[in-house]
Motif scaffolding. Structure first.
Motif, PDB file in Angstrom:
ATOM      1  N   ARG A 120       0.815  -1.226   0.000  1.00 25.21           N
ATOM      2  CA  ARG A 120       0.000   0.000   0.000  1.00 25.21           C
ATOM      3  C   ARG A 120       0.850   1.277   0.000  1.00 25.21           C
ATOM      4  N   ARG A 121       1.849   1.340   0.838  1.00 23.11           N
ATOM      5  CA  ARG A 121       2.634   2.570   0.953  1.00 23.11           C
ATOM      6  C   ARG A 121       3.383   2.905  -0.329  1.00 23.11           C
ATOM      7  N   ILE A 122       3.758   1.898  -1.093  1.00 24.33           N
ATOM      8  CA  ILE A 122       4.479   2.137  -2.344  1.00 24.33           C
ATOM      9  C   ILE A 122       3.535   2.609  -3.437  1.00 24.33           C
ATOM     10  N   ILE A 123       2.337   2.030  -3.490  1.00 20.63           N
ATOM     11  CA  ILE A 123       1.464   2.274  -4.644  1.00 20.63           C
ATOM     12  C   ILE A 123       0.315   3.239  -4.387  1.00 20.63           C
ATOM     13  N   GLU A 124       0.117   3.680  -3.167  1.00 24.55           N
ATOM     14  CA  GLU A 124      -1.088   4.454  -2.865  1.00 24.55           C
ATOM     15  C   GLU A 124      -1.203   5.755  -3.650  1.00 24.55           C
ATOM     16  N   ASN A 125      -0.111   6.313  -4.121  1.00 23.76           N
ATOM     17  CA  ASN A 125      -0.171   7.562  -4.879  1.00 23.76           C
ATOM     18  C   ASN A 125       0.115   7.376  -6.370  1.00 23.76           C
ATOM     19  N   LYS A 126       0.096   6.139  -6.814  1.00 24.34           N
ATOM     20  CA  LYS A 126       0.332   5.852  -8.235  1.00 24.34           C
ATOM     21  C   LYS A 126      -0.987   5.523  -8.923  1.00 24.34           C
TER      22      LYS A 126
END
Length: 108
Positions: A69-75
């Motif tokens: 989640r932390r890696i992809i939440e803003n992608k």
């Protein structure tokens, strides 16, 4: 634009998408799978590399959100809704990808 295509085992759908969209000079493309027995597994490095992620089914998005989640939440992450009914290079799969992916990515 770096685009990561994801399915379960990285055997048919996502490798077909990777091969198909390599022809776009504006895209760098890779593929991976969410299953532990995927040919090429999703990794944090691959997810960091990607500007945009395209998953074949909602379950793939759910797995990514659960584990990364932390890696992809803003992608940008697009669910293509392509079920596991196709073999690598299947003309029907290619037609679906050609219909769905360019509009999701804002190209062509």
């Amino acid at each position: 634009m770096n685009v990561l295509f994801i399915c379960s085992r990285n055997q048919w759908r996502s490798p077909t998408a990777e091969q198909l969209f390599r022809r776009y000079s504006s895209l760098a493309v890779r593929s991976a799978g969410t299953s532990r027995n995927a040919k090429k597994k999703v990794t944090p490095d691959l997810l960091h590399w990607a500007d945009v992620i395209c998953v074949m089914e909602q379950k793939h998005k759910d797995r990514l959100m659960a584990g990364y989640r932390r890696i992809i939440e803003n992608k940008p992450l697009h669910v293509l809704h392509i079920s596991d009914n196709y073999r690598y290079g299947d003309p029907a799969l290619i037609a679906l990808l050609e219909e769905l992916v360019p509009s999701a990515l804002g190209i062509g």
